[in-house]
Design an enzyme around this catalytic site. Structure first.
Site, PDB file in Angstrom:
ATOM      1  N   HIS A   1       2.529  14.747  23.344  1.00 17.19           N
ATOM      2  CA  HIS A   1       3.862  15.084  23.873  1.00 17.19           C
ATOM      3  C   HIS A   1       4.326  16.450  23.337  1.00 17.19           C
ATOM      4  O   HIS A   1       4.671  17.350  24.099  1.00 17.19           O
ATOM      5  CB  HIS A   1       4.863  13.989  23.460  1.00 17.19           C
ATOM      6  CG  HIS A   1       6.272  14.235  23.904  1.00 17.19           C
ATOM      7  ND1 HIS A   1       6.823  13.623  25.007  1.00 17.19           N
ATOM      8  CD2 HIS A   1       7.257  15.036  23.395  1.00 17.19           C
ATOM      9  CE1 HIS A   1       8.079  14.043  25.164  1.00 17.19           C
ATOM     10  NE2 HIS A   1       8.370  14.894  24.193  1.00 17.19           N
ATOM     11  N   GLU A   2       4.303  16.585  22.019  1.00 18.26           N
ATOM     12  CA  GLU A   2       4.779  17.837  21.422  1.00 18.26           C
ATOM     13  C   GLU A   2       3.860  19.001  21.800  1.00 18.26           C
ATOM     14  O   GLU A   2       4.321  20.143  21.934  1.00 18.26           O
ATOM     15  CB  GLU A   2       4.906  17.706  19.900  1.00 18.26           C
ATOM     16  CG  GLU A   2       5.866  16.599  19.427  1.00 18.26           C
ATOM     17  CD  GLU A   2       7.279  16.682  20.001  1.00 18.26           C
ATOM     18  OE1 GLU A   2       7.738  17.800  20.298  1.00 18.26           O
ATOM     19  OE2 GLU A   2       7.911  15.613  20.168  1.00 18.26           O
TER      20      GLU A   2
ATOM     21  N   HIS B   1       5.183  20.596  24.849  1.00 12.94           N
ATOM     22  CA  HIS B   1       6.272  21.544  24.546  1.00 12.94           C
ATOM     23  C   HIS B   1       5.685  22.853  23.998  1.00 12.94           C
ATOM     24  O   HIS B   1       6.111  23.947  24.361  1.00 12.94           O
ATOM     25  CB  HIS B   1       7.214  20.956  23.487  1.00 12.94           C
ATOM     26  CG  HIS B   1       8.119  19.876  23.988  1.00 12.94           C
ATOM     27  ND1 HIS B   1       8.981  20.054  25.041  1.00 12.94           N
ATOM     28  CD2 HIS B   1       8.315  18.598  23.565  1.00 12.94           C
ATOM     29  CE1 HIS B   1       9.676  18.924  25.247  1.00 12.94           C
ATOM     30  NE2 HIS B   1       9.286  18.027  24.368  1.00 12.94           N
TER      31      HIS B   1
ATOM     32  N   GLU C   1      10.857  19.169  29.031  1.00 12.54           N
ATOM     33  CA  GLU C   1      10.474  17.755  28.952  1.00 12.54           C
ATOM     34  C   GLU C   1       9.439  17.426  30.045  1.00 12.54           C
ATOM     35  O   GLU C   1       8.640  16.523  29.882  1.00 12.54           O
ATOM     36  CB  GLU C   1      11.745  16.935  29.100  1.00 12.54           C
ATOM     37  CG  GLU C   1      11.950  15.727  28.237  1.00 12.54           C
ATOM     38  CD  GLU C   1      11.369  15.681  26.841  1.00 12.54           C
ATOM     39  OE1 GLU C   1      10.664  14.703  26.555  1.00 12.54           O
ATOM     40  OE2 GLU C   1      11.618  16.579  26.017  1.00 12.54           O
TER      41      GLU C   1
HETATM   42 CO    CO Z   1      10.184  16.088  24.119  1.00 15.57          CO
END
Ligand code: CO
Length: 515
Positions: free
Chosen positions: A279-280, A283, A309
């Site tokens: 997830h990170e 980003h 996101e």
């Molecule tokens: Co996030």
């Protein structure tokens, strides 16, 4: 002063501010990853000083005058075709937006907000621990009032303006998208997801009971070693970034070549740490692939929380929870954890990773129910900020919405209305970004799949080059030059819509639950 000199001066002022913002971010990163417990007090003061300085840089009258001078002169000449030059027009537009937001808030008001925010957060922690909403209620009332005043200062919600106070808060995280626009998408989305969730929970027992091998004991050091290899394999450049541990995973951009992510490892749940890393990483990929021309300027960031996101969720859910991804990585995972995975295959992992179980807690939610948690918060925020819902009515409204969307009733407020930190910080309007991220992510993935056939095979080969190039060109490199609505239209040919997301969810989970 000629135009070029004025622009150079404005860019220098903006650059200084960005350096201060990122220095504060470094202190914040350190606080989350390595600060000794007793260091917290001084650190809070240091952060307040730096943040105050960054704010002063932004409301600097010279910056305002330079903006006016350059805007009045119709600043921009088109750069000669084929050459790269700094995008002055976008720079002025975005800096003007940031400047207006800061300068319209009276200094006393900003100070008062900062003071009550700190207290409100501390009381929220206590109220949550004691499972008692009434402790937090007076502070929440203040946070709501401040949010209303803030958006009013910015000029939203005036009679006859056609805007609402809540629109102004949403605009902070998702520029140019109103509450009405969002409601038009979220309404039908909520109904479809609720209906699907009901069918899934009614599916036969044999489809619900899953192997459970991902909940044994997985050595955290080995998890970390695997995650580092995975991260590198996904395309994360350790010469320009770091992976560390913190209580709550996050990504922090400290410079053009310094993007840091964090995760947390739990021995009994290896996928939690691993999926946080993925997830990170999403980003981080966004921040790492910005156009170098935008370096250290207000344009050199992701364009909105929703688009940000969309990247983290795309990598975590659509890629990281797919069969193809695990066909690529499971053999290696098994080498790290031969005992723990004995007798298990990709299919076992895929089913366990995509188990749907309605939960009271947002951060534990699966792909099907996650957006429902957000729609619930979106509706309640609209009520609070618009004045239709009082703070005292909030817990009952929360519980009713939880029943309506997820069929669940929290035993107390700690697992209900007190679960998230956002409102205690006054971050109203932030939640919708998460659900928008799901929608944008699938819109992009659908188009990417049309442009790059054979994506499943690429994922099995652990070849992510096409994905990075496509997203890099359409999204990452553009930074804040393009607002989210236009960015999505240009990248996919379509405006914001839930159809790609719903198509993906319904197909995936109908297959898993034999609906
Ligand atoms: Co996030």
């Amino acid at each position: 002063m000629d135009k070029q000199t004025a622009l150079e001066r404005l860019r220098a002022l903006d650059r200084e501010r960005m350096h201060l913002v990122r220095s504060a971010a470094l202190l914040q990163w350190d606080q989350e990853t390595g600060l000794p417990p007793e260091g917290v007090e001084d650190r809070a003061e240091q952060l307040a000083v730096l943040e105050g300085l960054a704010h002063e840089k932004l409301v600097n009258p010279e910056l305002g005058q330079l903006l006016e001078v350059l805007e009045a002169r119709g600043f921009v000449e088109d750069p000669p075709a084929g050459t790269a030059s700094f995008p002055g027009e976008d720079f002025l537009r975005v800096l003007r937006r940031d400047y207006e937001r800061a300068v319209k808030l009276p200094v006393d008001f900003v100070r008062e907000c900062a003071r009550t925010e700190g207290l409100s957060q501390a009381v929220w922690v206590k109220a949550r621990r004691q499972r008692d909403f009434s402790l937090f209620a007076p502070h929440l009332e203040k946070m709501v009032r401040h949010a209303q005043e803030k958006t009013r200062f910015w000029g939203w919600g005036a009679p006859g303006s056609g805007t609402t106070l809540y629109d102004g808060l949403l605009d902070l995280y998702e520029p140019d998208l109103s509450a009405g626009d969002m409601a038009a998408v979220f309404g039908p989305l909520g109904e479809r997801l609720s209906a699907l969730l009901q069918k899934i929970t009614a599916a036969p027992e044999k489809l619900q009971g899953l192997p459970g091998f991902l909940h044994g004991h997985y050595n955290p050091q080995k998890q970390d070693a695997f995650c580092r290899e995975l991260l590198q394999g996904l395309g994360f450049d350790f010469n320009r970034g770091r992976l560390d541990c913190s209580a709550h995973p996050f990504t922090s951009t400290l410079g053009f070549n310094d993007v840091r992510i964090t995760t947390r490892y739990a021995a009994e749940d290896p996928m939690a740490g691993l999926l946080s890393v993925v997830h990170e990483a999403g980003h981080a990929f966004y921040e790492m692939a910005l156009d170098p021309l935008l370096r250290s300027s207000c344009l050199g960031e992701g364009t909105s929380m929703g688009i940000h996101e969309s990247q983290s969720r795309l990598w975590e859910n659509v890629i990281g929870r797919s069969r193809s991804f695990w066909r690529g990585w499971f053999p290696r995972f098994r080498e790290f954890f031969p005992e723990e995975t004995r007798g298990r295959g990709v299919e076992d992992l895929y089913r366990e990773l995509n188990r749907v179980r309605p939960s009271l807690i947002r951060v534990e939610a699966d792909e099907v129910s996650y957006s429902l948690h957000i729609i619930l918060r979106f509706e309640l925020e609209q009520g609070l900020i618009g004045g239709a819902l009082t703070v005292n009515e909030l817990p009952a409204a929360w519980n009713a919405a939880m029943k309506k969307y997820l069929g669940l009733s929290p035993a107390d407020d700690a697992d209900g209305v007190l679960q998230d930190i956002h409102w205690s910080m006054g971050a109203f309007g932030y939640f919708p970004s998460y659900a928008l991220g799901n929608l944008y992510g699938l819109q992009l993935w659908e188009k990417l799949g049309e442009d790059l056939p054979g994506m499943a095979e690429s994922l099995e080969r652990r070849d992510y080059g096409g994905i990075h190039r496509w997203l890099g060109e359409k999204i990452y490199r553009r930074g804040r030059r393009v607002e989210p609505a236009r960015l999505i239209e240009e990248a996919t040919g379509k405006p914001l819509s839930s159809s790609a997301f719903l198509g993906y969810i319904e197909k995936k989970y109908s297959e898993l639950y034999e609906l």
